[in-house]
Design an enzyme around this catalytic site. Structure first.
Site, PDB file in Angstrom:
ATOM      1  N   LYS A  54       0.848  -1.200   0.000  1.00 42.06           N
ATOM      2  CA  LYS A  54       0.000   0.000   0.000  1.00 42.06           C
ATOM      3  C   LYS A  54       0.876   1.241   0.000  1.00 42.06           C
ATOM      4  CE  LYS A  54      -3.924  -2.170   2.241  1.00 42.06           C
ATOM      5  NZ  LYS A  54      -4.519  -2.619   3.489  1.00 42.06           N
ATOM      6  N   GLN A  98      -5.095  -1.234   9.595  1.00 41.34           N
ATOM      7  CA  GLN A  98      -5.004  -2.587   9.041  1.00 41.34           C
ATOM      8  C   GLN A  98      -5.654  -3.599   9.986  1.00 41.34           C
ATOM      9  OE1 GLN A  98      -3.584  -3.402   5.923  1.00 41.34           O
ATOM     10  NE2 GLN A  98      -4.483  -5.396   6.345  1.00 41.34           N
ATOM     11  N   ASP A 121     -11.388   2.991   3.925  1.00 40.47           N
ATOM     12  CA  ASP A 121     -11.798   1.592   3.850  1.00 40.47           C
ATOM     13  C   ASP A 121     -13.323   1.462   3.790  1.00 40.47           C
ATOM     14  OD1 ASP A 121      -9.959  -0.428   3.584  1.00 40.47           O
ATOM     15  OD2 ASP A 121      -9.479  -0.565   5.717  1.00 40.47           O
TER      16      ASP A 121
END
Ligand code: NDP
Length: 299
Positions: A54, A98, A121
């Site tokens: 990422k 995460q 997200d």
């Protein structure tokens, strides 16, 4: 019949290229650099790889990338304090924590602490609600990537029968919401669904997000259907002792003989997820600055 293979790697590269072009223009015209902060708690090897990828792809797109790596035993309160700091940082437009988080941390509490506009997200309860009511929101990256591939292949999805196998908050449910928003007739299947084979055979669009290697064989696929295989499963390699390989939730060899189009694993949905994360970060930056959103990169 042999299916068209939907090349997620090429598709994702195209998205990253379009994001990078837009970022160049943002810098030149407005002096803006979209910023993404990723928070990693603990040392889960798979998460470390994701976070590294990422970060690298964020920088390649010309954006600012910030990584916060915290020890596995970091108290929940410290993680929340970091999220607060990132929420207040004007150079950060996207925040990603995460998952999974260590057992002592309340994931929902941490995710819901992120400012919804920076929740790239799309897991914050407000974004979930906005998506469910058809309003502008941040859309979870994996389903967004699937939607982009489906729109590209079909043009309009209106009236198509879609079956989503899997009802997780990360993939299955938001996928179903997006398909409904594009006027598909949507069925969500899960571990308690009766006669899953028959349900799948009705689908013009079949999305598999289960996490069970090759559980959907070709004879569950309607001839000509579009199959999106989200599953990523590591299994022993059939020919190389001690080695492994990745397979999806769909049995590719048989399904690709029946489907009209299909995503492979690897090289299908996987690469789209990070590309959509970059797209979401760019969208968040544009929204935060009252600028038009990049075309074709949102839901
Ligand atoms: P979850 O484990 O959270 O959800 C799995 C879903 O599958 C559940 O809803 C479960 O049903 C359902 N299920 C389990 N067994 C069966 C069965 N026998 N028949 C029908 N349904 C079943 O997984 P995720 O949604 O997080 O991930 C799914 C897959 O996608 C995984 O392989 C994961 O690695 C992959 N993935 C890939 C991404 C990418 O970037 N390509 C991103 C995210 C995930 P129930 O709710 O009833 O238990």
């Amino acid at each position: 019949m042999s299916a068209r293979i939907i090349d997620g790697k090429a598709f994702a590269a195209d998205i990253r290229g379009r994001v990078a072009e837009y970022v160049t223009r943002l810098k030149a015209d407005h002096g803006l650099v979209p910023g993404l902060a990723v928070v990693l708690v603990g040392e889960d090897p798979a998460s470390q790889v994701y976070v590294r990828n990422k970060g690298a792809q964020t920088l390649e797109a010309g954006m600012k990338s910030v990584e916060h790596k915290l020890a596995a035993d970091t108290p929940e309160e410290d993680i929340l304090t970091l999220v607060d700091k990132l929420n207040d940082d004007p150079e950060i437009h996207g925040i990603l924590v995460q998952l999974p988080l260590p057992a002592h941390v309340d994931e929902e509490k941490v995710i819901n602490r992120i400012t919804p506009a920076k929740d790239v997200d799309g897991f914050h309860i407000l974004n979930v609600g906005l998506l469910g009511t058809g309003q502008k929101s941040m859309v979870p990256c994996t389903p967004l990537g699937c939607l982009m591939m489906l729109r590209d292949h079909h043009g309009s999805l209106s009236g198509l029968d879609a079956v989503v196998v899997g009802r997780s908050n990360i993939v299955g449910k938001p996928m179903a919401q997006l398909l409904l928003r594009d006027s598909c007739t949507v069925t969500i299947a899960h571990s308690r669904t009766k006669d899953l084979a028959e349900v799948c055979r009705r689908a013009d669009i079949l999305v598999a997000a289960v996490g069970r290697p090759e559980m959907i064989p070709g004879d569950w696929v309607k001839p000509g259907a579009t199959v999106i295989d989200v599953g990523i499963n590591r299994v022993p390699h059939p020919e190389k002792d001690g080695k492994t390989r990745l397979v999806g939730d769909v049995e590719f060899a048989s399904a690709s003989q029946v489907a009209g189009a299909i995503t492979p694993v690897p090289g299908g949905v996987g690469p789209m997820t990070i590309a959509c994360l970059l797209a979401n970060t760019l969208t968040a930056c544009c929204r935060a600055n009252g600028l038009p959103e990049p075309e074709g990169l949102t839901a």
